[in-house]
Scaffold this active site. Structure first.
Site, mmCIF file in Angstrom:
data_model
loop_
_atom_site.group_PDB
_atom_site.id
_atom_site.type_symbol
_atom_site.label_atom_id
_atom_site.label_comp_id
_atom_site.label_asym_id
_atom_site.label_seq_id
_atom_site.Cartn_x
_atom_site.Cartn_y
_atom_site.Cartn_z
ATOM 1 N N ASP A 142 29.571 9.484 -11.217
ATOM 2 C CA ASP A 142 28.828 10.425 -10.387
ATOM 3 C C ASP A 142 29.553 10.608 -9.056
ATOM 4 O O ASP A 142 30.783 10.532 -9.013
ATOM 5 C CB ASP A 142 27.394 9.905 -10.175
ATOM 6 N N HIS A 211 23.696 12.362 -4.660
ATOM 7 C CA HIS A 211 23.346 12.480 -6.070
ATOM 8 C C HIS A 211 23.563 11.168 -6.817
ATOM 9 O O HIS A 211 22.679 10.682 -7.539
ATOM 10 C CB HIS A 211 24.183 13.608 -6.688
ATOM 11 N N SER A 524 19.745 15.687 -14.370
ATOM 12 C CA SER A 524 20.456 14.572 -13.727
ATOM 13 C C SER A 524 19.513 13.436 -13.370
ATOM 14 O O SER A 524 19.923 12.277 -13.311
ATOM 15 C CB SER A 524 21.149 15.049 -12.448
#
Length: 735
Positions: A142, A211, A524
């Site tokens: 990620d 994220h 996600s």
């Protein structure tokens, strides 16, 4: 702090409450609605005055009050007798008076909604059986990680597992101490990344985007109490496998995305390092990462996000059969926001309107700016007013994900003081972040918008007020629903494979981002929920293959909600969910650890898969149909086709199962044998065949069904079926 400590603190709080309070006094919550003043000190003083008028003196009032609510709304908690509470309830400025209730601890909710409960963990629960994921290693590919987050505290952890081969790579704002016994590895992949992108990011595993940190904390974050988003969704933040270890692979960069080269390098290193599970909340339409097959063939379970291009069909990504592909769905939490019109009509929308700096108790002028394009906003005199953006005729050509950000930008630029935005979905709350600290923004459906417009049309000086958002949790919220944005199957690359495989919570998930906790939505966010459960099953069954773990998750999933009603999918319009929305259904962690039967597969059997694009090579059609997957897709049923599957018994040694078929519309289905049994000392595997016969010769669309092996007691092993009848190959029904 564990439950016992929390309970002791609660007792201590009661002990320290005012001694002057009568023995019959109880803690009551007095809610007074919107603040009447922006100064918190003035609001608190008004609470004291109200209490004084009931208790007789300022001194008694100060002793009685426990909390003063003075930022987002007005109210207080105080020790009162029943008669004092009744007296307060009669005050015109008091909305309600209620006894304080000791609710159970609420997490950031998604794990509780999955029945994956900490408080207290049952002996039969997946969490307890897996020892909370102790020493399972999850690799996260990620945007990196923010190691200082409280979610990654390693207090109480033992040594790093001796089998670990990874490393902690140092770099910009990331040194050797950034890793610990929780974050046991961290690497970044900057080669091939432009200098411009590197300047806007940390050239190290540190996460500037947030994220990756959000994903990692959802998988394996430790308990962090008192977390909220501006007072919304208050509770305990935690990951699904809180004792698991994390290895971070920063392959995604600010402004550069996630290049194939960096992702593949990360997968390669993860295989070397010895991760047990690989979680990738990334991908793009029409794109697959072949390197994942190597991971699966080494016993590593790979979990992917399915994409955010829904509700358009054939948009699901990461659709190869050896990975688990995850759709996103809602949880039982909503953020209702009261909209009060000048005619005293009260309506409800959805928002995250909590910021004290923009909360006002005053009514403001209401203006209808139609679709809220530049022309309509400019001609509507929106300055200082709350704007209704309502253009139903444009909805078909202007999706809400485009229209809402545009409307926010137009109204903010024009000096508006609020926005009421009408659309056909409320899975848009993440887009409201650009309103925070500027003005309240509320989402409503077309029906509510029509009522607001009607009021506007018949009123000389229409006004409106937006109250602070509240959090509502529980059975009153329709859930789960497949999120509108969640990509749908079938995969255009691999139509013979049912994708996505499963759905999990992915809407308004509160998790770590830097030093704080924020909401994010997307597949996600759903992906790490499945990654965590995969890690826990791996802990309980270390000898299970990735195919067995994936099968256990799919075949035990729920297709109905907690009331027994079919799960729905947000679409245009909302509909009953089918396998191309949610695969096997909504993940059920505690059931997945003990599935009874699994569909296992030697990962080497996948080797021919990339040689068979859409069945163009002889033998490919049969090969894909008979991959031993926990689902069946027949994209080109002309007359009749037979499909073979094998189940492996992982439940009681002595067992018997009966086949229960829900046939797709227009298709006859038979199963041979229709009864299977297992005995001590006998084979754990049974092979069976399904025959599908088209009832009508039409060039049709997909219809759906299922096959369930039931022991009519503890186990119900269900796989989804998707069938499309055709007359001629490669001619779709696109009417």
């Amino acid at each position: 702090m564990d439950l016992r400590t929390g309970f002791c603190c609660a007792l201590l709080l009661v002990t320290l409450l005012p001694l002057s309070a009568n023995a019959s006094s109880k803690l009551y919550i007095v809610y007074m609605g919107d603040k009447k003043h922006d100064d918190p000190l003035v609001v608190t003083a008004s609470h004291h005055d109200t209490l004084t008028s009931v208790l007789g003196s300022k001194e008694e009032a100060l002793k009685s009050i426990v909390y003063s609510y003075k930022h987002g709304f007005s109210g207080f908690a105080a020790m009162l007798t029943e008669s004092q509470a009744e007296t307060l309830a009669k005050f015109p400025e008091v909305v309600s008076v209620k006894r304080n209730i000791f609710h159970e601890l609420h997490t950031t909710r998604s794990w509780d909604f999955l029945g994956h409960d900490y408080q207290p963990p049952q002996e039969s629960s997946l969490l307890q059986k897996a020892k909370f994921g102790e020493d399972v290693i999850v690799g996260v590919v990620d945007t990196g990680i923010w190691p200082e987050s409280r979610s990654f505290d390693d207090h109480g952890y033992g040594p790093v597992p001796a089998r670990w081969k990874g490393k902690c790579q140092t770099g910009e704002e990331f040194n050797a101490t950034s890793c610990n016994r929780k974050i046991i590895g961290a690497q970044s992949y900057d080669r091939g990344i432009s200098a411009e992108s590197l300047k806007s990011d940390y050239n190290s595993p540190r996460d500037i985007n947030g994220h990756g940190t959000h994903v990692a904390s959802t998988i394996a974050g430790v308990e962090v109490r008192g977390v909220s988003y501006g007072g919304l969704a208050t509770g305990v933040a935690r990951g699904g496998a809180p004792r698991a270890r994390l290895s971070i692979y920063k392959a995604c960069w600010q402004g550069a995305g996630c290049p194939d080269a960096t992702v593949l390098a990360a997968i390669d290193d993860a295989i070397h390092d010895g991760v047990d599970v690989l979680s990738l909340s990334l991908g793009g339409a029409g794109h697959e990462y072949s390197g994942t097959l190597h991971a699966v063939q080494r016993g590593i379970s790979v979990v992917f996000a399915g994409g955010n291009d829904g509700p358009v069909p054939q948009t699901v990504t990461n659709a190869v059969p050896w990975v688990t592909t995850v759709a996103a769905s809602t949880i039982d939490r909503a953020f209702p926001t009261l909209i009060s019109l000048g005619n005293k009509e009260k309506l409800v929308g959805q928002s995250r309107h909590y910021n004290a700096s923009v909360i006002s108790s005053d009514f403001k002028g209401l203006v209808d700016a139609g679709r809220c394009d530049a022309e309509s906003v400019a001609s509507s005199n929106v300055t200082g007013k709350i704007v209704l953006c309502y253009g139903p005729a444009d909805a078909k050509s202007w999706p809400p994900t485009v229209a809402l950000p545009y409307a926010i930008n137009q109204t903010v630029t024009a000096g508006a003081k609020g926005l009421i935005f009408a659309q056909y979905t409320t899975n848009l709350l993440e887009f409201m972040a650009s309103c925070e600290g500027i003005m309240p923004c509320v989402l409503v459906d077309f029906e509510i918008a029509e009522r607001i417009r009607s009021y506007f049309d018949i009123t000389r000086n229409p006004v409106v007020k937006v109250s602070p958002t509240v959090t509502v949790v529980g059975n009153g919220v329709l859930s789960p629903r497949v999120a509108l944005f969640s990509s749908r199957g079938p995969s255009p690359l691999f139509p013979g494979i049912v994708k996505p495989d499963i759905t999990a919570p992915g809407v308004s998930i509160l998790a770590a981002d830097g030093d704080s906790y924020v909401f994010k939505s997307g597949t996600s966010m759903a992906c790490p929920h499945v990654s965590a459960v995969t890690a826990l099953i791996k802990s309980v069954h270390p000898d299970w293959s990735p195919a067995m773990i994936k099968s256990a998750i799919i075949t035990t999933a729920s297709v109905t909600d907690r009331f027994g009603m079919p799960i729905q999918a947000d679409s245009v319009p909302r509909k009953l969910a089918d396998p191309f929305d949610f695969g096997g259904g909504h993940m059920n962690p505690d059931m997945a650890v003990d599935p009874g039967l699994v569909y296992d597969m030697d990962a080497k059997e996948y080797n021919n898969f990339f040689n068979c694009p859409i069945g163009l090579i002889d033998g490919c059609e049969s090969y894909q149909l008979n991959l031993n997957l926990p689902s069946i897709a027949v994209p080109d049923l002309k007359n009749q086709v037979t499909v073979w599957r094998t189940v492996t018994n992982v439940g009681p040694v002595e067992a018997a199962y009966r086949a229960v078929v829900e046939a797709p519309a227009g298709v006859a289905v038979s199963v041979e044998p229709s009864m299977i049994s297992f005995t001590a000392g006998g084979s754990r595997n049974v092979t069976f065949k399904l025959t599908f016969v088209a009832k009508e010769r039409v060039q049709g669309g997909y219809t759906f069904g299922s096959l369930t092996w039931s022991d009519q007691s503890a186990y119900s092993v269900r796989i989804p079926i998707a069938i499309r009848t055709v007359i001629q190959d490669f001619v779709a029904d696109t009417s």
